[in-house]
Write a protein that holds these residues in place. Structure first.
Motif, PDB file in Angstrom:
ATOM      1  N   ASP A  64       1.356  -1.414   0.431  1.00  0.00           N
ATOM      2  CA  ASP A  64       0.138  -0.266   0.022  1.00  0.00           C
ATOM      3  C   ASP A  64       1.108   1.323   0.255  1.00  0.00           C
ATOM      4  O   ASP A  64       2.050   1.474   0.354  1.00  0.00           O
ATOM      5  CB  ASP A  64      -1.052   0.174   1.256  1.00  0.00           C
ATOM      6  N   MET A  65       0.369   2.023  -0.621  1.00  0.00           N
ATOM      7  CA  MET A  65       1.197   3.939  -0.182  1.00  0.00           C
ATOM      8  C   MET A  65      -0.625   4.571   0.212  1.00  0.00           C
ATOM      9  O   MET A  65      -1.042   4.698  -0.116  1.00  0.00           O
ATOM     10  CB  MET A  65       1.186   4.074  -2.047  1.00  0.00           C
ATOM     11  N   ALA A  66       0.394   5.848   0.913  1.00  0.00           N
ATOM     12  CA  ALA A  66      -0.825   6.258   1.774  1.00  0.00           C
ATOM     13  C   ALA A  66      -0.124   8.091   1.498  1.00  0.00           C
ATOM     14  O   ALA A  66       1.594   7.772   1.955  1.00  0.00           O
ATOM     15  CB  ALA A  66      -1.200   6.765   3.445  1.00  0.00           C
ATOM     16  N   ILE A  67      -0.518   8.855   1.655  1.00  0.00           N
ATOM     17  CA  ILE A  67      -0.106  10.095   1.122  1.00  0.00           C
ATOM     18  C   ILE A  67      -0.648  11.458   1.537  1.00  0.00           C
ATOM     19  O   ILE A  67      -2.380  10.857   1.474  1.00  0.00           O
ATOM     20  CB  ILE A  67       0.131  10.472  -0.299  1.00  0.00           C
ATOM     21  N   ARG A  68      -0.840  12.157   2.304  1.00  0.00           N
ATOM     22  CA  ARG A  68      -1.512  13.545   2.873  1.00  0.00           C
ATOM     23  C   ARG A  68       0.085  14.618   2.795  1.00  0.00           C
ATOM     24  O   ARG A  68       0.346  14.682   2.699  1.00  0.00           O
ATOM     25  CB  ARG A  68      -0.908  13.308   4.781  1.00  0.00           C
TER      26      ARG A  68
END
Length: 213
Positions: free
Chosen positions: A42-46
């Motif tokens: 997975d990949m999460a970006i904020r």
């Protein structure tokens, strides 16, 4: 199929940027918020803005991409969630903050009050407590109430930590877990977790990239 390929390409480009860009120090706080984490699945970006005023209000948008597997279709249309956070108590010993997360497409929202407390701060190790109380609305319309309590023993010289925590959720059984975390160069962290100690213990090991700009 084209949407899946687009999501996979976006995730791959983000992973490359994580690996190539140096991480900035935690003490560097500017007006822009840009953080990302990634793993093999997975990949999460904020992203967002931080205002230079009491409480340092922060707000913006975030998204998560998941890799498709045999049992999971992965991310076809990247979700867009709105977030906000403000510091309600500034303290070196026990800071606290109030956060809000909103998923307009799913109709879910959640507010969270978080507090950290340093119990002991020694040259070799630091013991701290972390609490969180979350309340809101789930995507199916049901109410959500979650309480989290974590204990963290961090060893400064070797950049590692031992953690223990419990989670009480109004839609799930009581959960407890133990963890071991080791930070490596280039912003990589390795975590070994023994979860669901109260029911069916399960062990897992994962590695993640972590970057903040």
């Amino acid at each position: 199929m084209a949407q899946k390929s687009h999501a996979a390409a976006l995730r791959f480009s983000l992973l490359i940027s994580l690996a190539l860009h140096p991480a900035s120090g935690a003490a560097q706080e500017g007006a822009l918020v840009w953080s990302a984490t990634g793993s093999a699945s997975d990949m999460a970006i904020r992203t967002g803005l931080a205002l230079d005023m009491p409480g340092r209000p922060r707000f913006g948008a975030e998204s998560t991409l998941r890799v498709s597997t045999r049992t999971d279709a992965g991310t076809v249309r990247p979700p867009l969630r709105l977030w906000g956070e403000v510091t309600v108590r500034e303290s070196d010993v026990a800071p606290s903050s109030l956060g809000l997360a909103l998923d307009p497409a799913a109709g879910a929202a959640r507010a969270a009050l978080r507090q950290s407390r340093a119990v002991t701060d020694h040259r070799l190790a630091t013991l701290s407590l972390h609490r969180a109380l979350e309340a809101g609305r789930r995507a199916d319309g049901d109410a959500a109430f979650v309480v989290r309590q974590d204990v963290r023993l961090a060893f400064t010289d070797i950049d590692a930590a031992v953690t223990g925590g419990i989670v009480m959720d109004n839609r799930a059984p009581f959960r407890a877990e133990l963890g071991l975390e080791k930070r490596l160069p280039l912003g990589v962290s390795l975590k070994a977790i023994l979860s669901d100690l109260a029911h069916e213990p399960a062990a897992s090991i994962n590695a993640r990239f972590e970057r903040q700009w």
